[in-house]
Design a protein around this motif. Sequence first.
Motif, short mmCIF file in Angstrom:
data_model
loop_
_atom_site.label_atom_id
_atom_site.label_comp_id
_atom_site.label_asym_id
_atom_site.label_seq_id
_atom_site.Cartn_x
_atom_site.Cartn_y
_atom_site.Cartn_z
N TRP A 5 1.89 14.26 1.97
CA TRP A 5 0.09 14.00 1.76
C TRP A 5 0.39 13.80 0.11
O TRP A 5 -0.54 12.91 -0.42
N SER A 6 1.20 14.45 -0.54
CA SER A 6 1.28 14.44 -1.99
C SER A 6 1.89 12.84 -2.29
O SER A 6 1.38 12.21 -3.14
N ALA A 7 2.71 12.30 -1.36
CA ALA A 7 3.36 11.03 -1.66
C ALA A 7 2.29 9.82 -1.28
O ALA A 7 2.01 8.88 -1.94
N TYR B 244 4.99 2.53 0.58
CA TYR B 244 5.07 4.28 0.61
C TYR B 244 4.01 4.71 0.94
O TYR B 244 4.27 5.77 1.54
N VAL B 245 2.70 4.29 0.96
CA VAL B 245 1.72 4.74 1.64
C VAL B 245 1.97 4.61 2.99
O VAL B 245 1.46 5.92 3.58
N ALA B 246 2.18 3.71 3.44
CA ALA B 246 2.29 3.79 5.01
C ALA B 246 3.55 4.58 5.49
O ALA B 246 3.61 5.41 6.34
N MET B 247 4.56 4.74 4.69
CA MET B 247 5.80 5.65 5.09
C MET B 247 5.46 6.84 4.73
O MET B 247 6.01 7.98 5.57
N ALA B 248 4.37 7.35 3.97
CA ALA B 248 3.92 8.75 3.87
C ALA B 248 3.45 9.02 5.11
O ALA B 248 3.26 10.32 5.33
N PHE C 188 3.49 12.18 10.43
CA PHE C 188 3.41 12.16 11.70
C PHE C 188 4.84 12.66 12.49
O PHE C 188 4.85 13.31 13.36
N ILE C 189 5.88 12.12 11.90
CA ILE C 189 7.09 12.56 12.39
C ILE C 189 7.55 13.71 12.07
O ILE C 189 8.46 14.48 12.67
N SER D 120 9.46 19.01 15.41
CA SER D 120 10.49 18.08 14.97
C SER D 120 11.60 19.15 14.12
O SER D 120 11.66 18.83 13.10
N ARG D 121 12.28 19.57 14.79
CA ARG D 121 13.64 20.59 14.11
C ARG D 121 14.98 19.75 14.17
O ARG D 121 15.58 20.46 13.76
#
Length: 193
Positions: free
Chosen positions: A35-37, A63-67, A72-73, A78-79
Amino acid sequence: MHQGIQQTSGIEWVAVLLNLLYVLLIAKKIRWGWWSAFVSSILFTYLCISTQLYIESALQLFYVAMALYGWFIWNENSREERLIRKWSIQSHVLNIAISSFVTLLLGYIMSKFTDQASPYLDAFTTVFSLTATFMAAKRVLENWLYWIVIDTAAIFLYAGRELYLASLQYLIFTIIAIFAYLSWVKMYQKQVV
């Protein structure tokens, strides 16, 4: 530069602080870093457009899309830890050749048809950042070497537009990339033993 940092806009301060927070949170594997990104990238998009760094603004939208993708992933379930990989020399040569061609083409187009500031440098940092982001997502060891070069170039790109705090941020990112590379080398060596 000191005077330039003192005259930094509030938007640039918030964007840089959120970007640094993002790196620290993600390094600690804390999901909220995404969220910071997200917010930082939106602010940097505005800064880049207002200083005629159009290609860089497109990168910030990426980068907005990657954030959002990262948020989500990186869910609580997701460990799975992935191993660090190395690319072959041929993969790097192909990557650098294609990325260099796209950089030159994009730089030429932007210099010919827009009032883009530093079109070739901006194209370089943008195109190679896309590649390095892909490599980082795939946990390719050498992604950090790409980031060292990209972040060093970004220092000059942002300083050239009098975004001195952002330039300082990229100096910090360069240092982080050096230490991250050394850390990943150690992790990689433990994997292959």
